[in-house]
Write a protein that holds these residues in place. Structure first.
Motif, short mmCIF file in Angstrom:
data_model
loop_
_atom_site.label_atom_id
_atom_site.label_comp_id
_atom_site.label_asym_id
_atom_site.label_seq_id
_atom_site.Cartn_x
_atom_site.Cartn_y
_atom_site.Cartn_z
N GLY A 103 0.83 -1.19 0.00
CA GLY A 103 0.00 0.00 0.00
C GLY A 103 0.87 1.25 0.00
O GLY A 103 2.03 1.22 -0.42
N SER A 105 0.83 5.86 1.25
CA SER A 105 0.25 6.94 2.05
C SER A 105 0.25 8.22 1.23
O SER A 105 1.21 8.51 0.51
CB SER A 105 1.07 7.13 3.33
N ILE A 106 -0.83 8.99 1.34
CA ILE A 106 -1.00 10.23 0.60
C ILE A 106 -1.26 11.36 1.60
O ILE A 106 -2.23 11.30 2.37
CB ILE A 106 -2.18 10.14 -0.38
N LYS A 113 -3.41 12.35 6.73
CA LYS A 113 -3.03 11.57 5.55
C LYS A 113 -4.08 10.50 5.28
O LYS A 113 -4.93 10.20 6.12
CB LYS A 113 -1.67 10.92 5.75
N ALA A 114 -4.01 9.93 4.08
CA ALA A 114 -4.84 8.78 3.71
C ALA A 114 -3.93 7.64 3.31
O ALA A 114 -3.21 7.74 2.31
CB ALA A 114 -5.79 9.14 2.59
N ASP A 115 -3.89 6.61 4.11
CA ASP A 115 -3.19 5.39 3.71
C ASP A 115 -4.10 4.61 2.77
O ASP A 115 -5.33 4.75 2.80
CB ASP A 115 -2.89 4.53 4.94
N TYR A 116 -3.50 3.78 1.93
CA TYR A 116 -4.32 2.90 1.11
C TYR A 116 -3.75 1.48 1.15
O TYR A 116 -2.53 1.28 1.22
CB TYR A 116 -4.46 3.40 -0.33
N LEU A 447 -9.40 -1.51 -3.17
CA LEU A 447 -8.43 -0.46 -2.85
C LEU A 447 -9.05 0.40 -1.75
O LEU A 447 -9.87 1.28 -2.01
CB LEU A 447 -8.12 0.37 -4.10
N LYS A 448 -8.64 0.12 -0.54
CA LYS A 448 -9.28 0.75 0.62
C LYS A 448 -8.45 1.92 1.15
O LYS A 448 -7.25 1.78 1.37
CB LYS A 448 -9.47 -0.28 1.73
N SER A 449 -9.11 3.06 1.34
CA SER A 449 -8.46 4.24 1.91
C SER A 449 -8.68 4.26 3.42
O SER A 449 -9.78 3.99 3.91
CB SER A 449 -9.02 5.52 1.29
N TYR A 451 -8.19 6.92 6.45
CA TYR A 451 -7.88 8.31 6.78
C TYR A 451 -7.36 8.39 8.21
O TYR A 451 -7.93 7.80 9.13
CB TYR A 451 -9.13 9.16 6.61
#
Length: 454
Positions: A103, A105-106, A113-116, A447-449, A451
């Motif tokens: 995965g 991180s954004i 942030k939003a990990d995925y 594809l799970k985000s 937060y």
């Protein structure tokens, strides 16, 4: 009752009784139960199973290949190569696959942030054809196993022996019961399985008609579907090309697997300046192709998959001849078996309805192009867009073809062939979605985000 018939002799090999509704229900229960545990199985254990499957296929290579040759007529050397490709795919996903599941991180502009993460979705139904009876399944199965999903196979009725051996190989490799199940069923049983809540998604390789039906059924159930529906792929040859190499690969494209390959060039589009030279060499090489016993190492091309398939190809030829096309070769051979010689259709009208016919046999359509614009226009006239092959040493021409030929894949100065590492699929009526590579793996994953603050 489903029958396996040897297309080289016309003799019946075996009969297979379709599953009853109760047996299908039990299979779906097993898939659901196995999915609940396999989705949390460590990735190291999933990759270990992929390696075990590769070893099993390699150890049983000759036996597996012989069944494919018996049931659908491909040459034994082609069947052996298909098994080797399956082994390579299992090993590829075992070795390269774990990194595909990483995965990331954004950072968010508003803070935090939003990990995925990539997560499995559950049981996937695969509806598969007979032409590459192992490879078509493995290119779905290998990423399915790695993803943490489970697989259900509805294979073509004429290759149920192959399907049973694939089920057996899962046992040889030590797979959990229910991780992959062969469902010997008829096409009319597919809709109910797609609609069942225990099935998460569906993938199909087959005809446009089958694709429409499955897409409609999946749409009603609001389920993800990947479709690979074939096409009449262009094989474009320009004056700068190595003509001998182009001719050699054009012949292979048309006679490999007796011409029964979705992505091998079917419409040879040749620049006017080299058209006559190409035709002279191509027709001589096609005439030299030896059709015969698929178990004979000297044979270039076995029979078509069935008498019905040969009849379909003949009817397509007759339709094109009625429209003004000229046939060179391409004759049905007498005696037992669904054999025919390799052939070429010239003077085919540039009518999308005719050019869009996927001739699933050893017949090439040959077109003359005035220039690159004309070649691209002929290539794009049809409603399909799976693969393409372009032959040129001019960089500007290559760039035009890559940009403007409407296809999901383009091979440059070679015949198109699939590989485990690269995405596979088409555009337009050739389907949607991708198989193979990381993209095929991700098609059937969530594809799970996630937060996170701070």
């Amino acid at each position: 009752m489903m029958k396996s018939i040897n297309p080289a002799t016309g003799e019946e090999i075996a009969t297979h009784e379709p599953l009853t509704p109760a047996q299908i229900d039990a299979a779906l229960d097993r898939a659901t139960a196995t999915s609940a545990t396999w989705r949390t199985t460590p990735i190291a254990e999933r990759t270990a199973l992929l390696i075990a499957l590769a070893d099993a296929y390699h150890a049983h290579r000759d036996r597996l290949a012989r069944m494919a040759t018996l049931e659908m007529g491909k040459t034994l050397k082609s069947a052996l190569a298909e098994i080797d490709k399956c082994v390579a795919a299992f090993r590829h996903y075992a070795q390269a696959g774990p990194a595909m599941l990483d995965g990331g991180s954004i950072p968010l502009a508003a803070g935090g942030k939003a990990d995925y993460v990539w997560l499995p979705i559950g049981p996937v139904l695969a509806v598969m054809p007979w032409n590459f009876p192992y490879w078509q399944v493995v290119r779905f199965l290998a990423p399915c196993i790695l993803a943490g999903n489970v697989g259900l196979l509805k294979h073509a009725s004429n290759v149920q022996g192959v399907a049973a051996l694939m089920q057996e190989m899962m046992g040889v490799a030590g797979a959990p019961e229910g991780l992959f199940q062969n469902l010997p069923i008829r096409s009319d049983a597919v809709a109910a399985i797609i609609a069942d809540d225990r099935v998460a998604a569906v993938t199909l390789t087959g005809s446009e008609g089958a694709g429409r039906a499955v897409a409609e059924q999946a749409g009603r159930a609001l389920k993800k579907v990947v479709l690979e529906l074939g096409g009449a792929d262009p094989f474009i040859v320009m004056p700068s090309a190595d003509l001998d190499a182009a001719v050699k690969q054009a012949v292979t494209a048309r006679v490999q697997n007796s011409g029964q390959s979705c992505i091998c060039g079917k419409r040879m589009i040749v620049h006017a300046d080299i058209y006559d030279a190409f035709l002279d060499r191509f027709s001589a090489a096609m005439a030299a192709v030896k059709a015969g016993d698929p178990f004979d190492p000297a044979t270039d091309m076995g029979p078509l998959s069935s008498e019905e398939q040969r009849r379909t190809v003949q009817e397509q030829i007759w339709k094109m001849q009625a429209a003004g096309a000229t046939l060179i070769g391409g004759e049905a051979l007498p005696g037992p078996g669904a054999y025919m010689t390799a052939g070429i259709l010239t003077d085919v009208p540039t009518d999308p309805a005719l050019m869009g016919e996927e001739i699933f046999g050893p017949i090439a359509m040959l077109f003359k192009a005035a220039d690159i614009d004309d070649a691209i226009a002929i290539a794009n006239t049809i409603p399909f867009g799976l693969g393409s092959s372009v032959w040129t040493t001019d960089e500007a021409e290559e760039a035009r073809f890559v940009r403007d030929v409407q296809a999901g894949m383009t091979a440059v100065n070679q015949m198109l062939a699939s590989a485990p590492e690269a995405p596979f699929g088409g555009v337009k009526r050739s389907g949607h979605g991708r198989e193979l590579g990381p993209f095929g793996l991700h098609e059937f994953m969530n594809l799970k985000s996630v937060y996170r603050a701070g």
